[in-house]
Structures are given as structure tokens and as C-alpha cells.
Design an enzyme around this catalytic site. Structure first.
Site, PDB file in Angstrom:
ATOM      1  N   VAL A  15      10.086  22.052  10.775  1.00  0.00           N
ATOM      2  CA  VAL A  15      10.097  21.783  12.208  1.00  0.00           C
ATOM      3  C   VAL A  15      11.536  21.484  12.592  1.00  0.00           C
ATOM      4  CG1 VAL A  15       7.716  20.974  12.368  1.00  0.00           C
ATOM      5  CG2 VAL A  15       9.538  19.346  11.844  1.00  0.00           C
ATOM      6  N   SER A  16      11.832  21.588  13.885  1.00  0.00           N
ATOM      7  CA  SER A  16      13.233  21.538  14.302  1.00  0.00           C
ATOM      8  C   SER A  16      13.796  20.138  14.496  1.00  0.00           C
ATOM      9  CB  SER A  16      13.407  22.327  15.603  1.00  0.00           C
ATOM     10  OG  SER A  16      13.082  23.694  15.381  1.00  0.00           O
ATOM     11  N   SER A  17      12.927  19.126  14.663  1.00  0.00           N
ATOM     12  CA  SER A  17      13.447  17.788  14.908  1.00  0.00           C
ATOM     13  C   SER A  17      12.496  16.729  14.376  1.00  0.00           C
ATOM     14  CB  SER A  17      13.673  17.572  16.420  1.00  0.00           C
ATOM     15  OG  SER A  17      12.453  17.699  17.119  1.00  0.00           O
TER      16      SER A  17
END
Length: 203
Positions: A15-17
Site C-alpha cells: 500500500v502507498s502510505s
């Protein structure tokens, strides 16, 4: 003779964050893992896909290069990364090392004929993207020259490479890594990596 450990399928989740969760990816990946006879190992990251340098991904690729991985499995291809040149370089490296790449929700097994065709298309798109970028740079240079602009010490049109990345490129090359692997590691295109390798190292 010592017994060789069996290879495992490497399942990668990203996931990106920090405020996002892997939860949406896990059910499909777990279903895939449940029907496998081979061992499975999970690798996770909470990081942007714009660069390929991530802790979980680096651990996965270390195992790939050590010959421990039979397949790299992701929920969707963009989970591997959103850097076209980096993903194309990754596909090249996995093919060279005879490691399968499986995208579960997209139903693509890059070890099949269709998967290899898709991989070729992705690589062609990456090459096209590089050529288009180069043409734009040349057009910009021509317009700038016409306007009387001159460049300083850098190489006109070459993407800026930090000293740290330049050292990494030269170290990986000295270690015997392929250009495809180097591109993936530093998140740069082949022309940029070749331009660094073709220049003498700074004192």
C-alpha cells in the site's frame, strides 16, 4: 552433500502510505496460496510505487537473486510499482532468472504465452515512453538553442542523477548485475543508466 532448501513463492503486498491497509489484497492472495503445494513467503511494504527501492521489495529481490524464489505473486501488477521503466526492467530480470510472475486479480501468469506477450507489450510501452521523452527533450533543446540558451556543466537532456545513485549504479555493475536489474534498483531508465556507465567515474 547439504540438502538444498526448496524454493518458495514470494507473495508481495503493497500500500502507498501508513494510513492505508493491506486488507483488500489479502483474501485473493490467501486463496491463491491455499491451493499451492510449494512453500509461500509473504513480503509487505507501505511505500510509494513510484520508486522500486522499498524494504520489503528489496528483501524479496534479494531472495530472487539468491535463487530461493520460484514465483513472484501480486494482487495486481501496479502493486509492484508505478514506474514503467522499473517494472519493465523487473520483467526482464525475472525472465532471465526463470522466475514466474503472477498477477492474481488480473488473471495473468507471466510464465504463460499470453503473459509473455503482455510483458513484451509493457516493455515496448516503456521503450516508447523513453523515446517520446527523448524527442521532447531534443525539441526543447532546439528551441532553447534558437533562443540563445547555453547549458552548464551537465549533459543536455540527461535526466539528473544524484551522486548517491551514480555510485549505486557503478557498484551494482561492478558486482555483475544486469542493466535491467540496475534500472529496477535505482528507478531510472536504460538510457540514463547507460549514460552513467559510459562516462568516467568522478574523482
Amino acid at each position: 552433500m547439504p540438502r538444498t532448501a526448496p524454493k518458495h513463492a514470494a507473495i508481495y503486498v503493497r500500500v502507498s502510505s501508513d494510513d492505508q491497509r493491506h486488507r483488500s489484497q489479502l483474501p485473493d492472495l490467501r486463496r491463491w496460496a491455499e491451493v499451492r503445494d510449494e512453500p509461500v513467503k509473504w513480503y509487505e511494504d507501505k511505500a510509494t510505487g513510484k520508486v522500486m527501492d522499498r524494504p520489503g521489495w528489496n528483501a524479496l529481490m534479494k531472495d530472487v537473486r539468491a535463487g530461493k524464489v520460484s514465483a513472484v505473486v501480486c494482487w495486481r501488477l501496479d502493486r509492484l510499482g508505478r514506474n514503467t521503466a522499473g517494472v519493465a526492467a523487473l520483467l526482464d530480470e525475472l525472465r532471465e532468472r526463470k522466475v514466474k510472475l503472477v498477477s492474481v486479480t488480473e488473471g495473468i501468469d507471466f510464465g504463460t504465452a499470453i503473459g509473455k506477450a503482455v510483458a513484451s507489450i509493457l516493455a515496448a510501452l516503456a521503450e516508447w515512453e523513453t523515446e517520446v521523452r527523448g524527442e521532447r527533450v531534443k525539441a526543447g533543446q532546439a528551441a532553447a538553442r534558437k533562443a540563445g540558451k547555453r547549458w552548464g556543466g551537465g549533459v543536455p537532456g540527461r535526466r539528473k542523477v544524484t551522486p548517491a545513485k551514480e555510485r549505486t549504479i557503478r557498484r551494482l555493475k561492478a558486482d555483475g548485475e544486469t542493466v535491467a536489474a540496475i534500472c529496477r534498483e535505482v528507478g531510472l531508465s536504460r538510457p540514463t543508466v547507460y549514460s552513467v556507465l559510459n562516462e568516467p567515474a568522478a574523482a
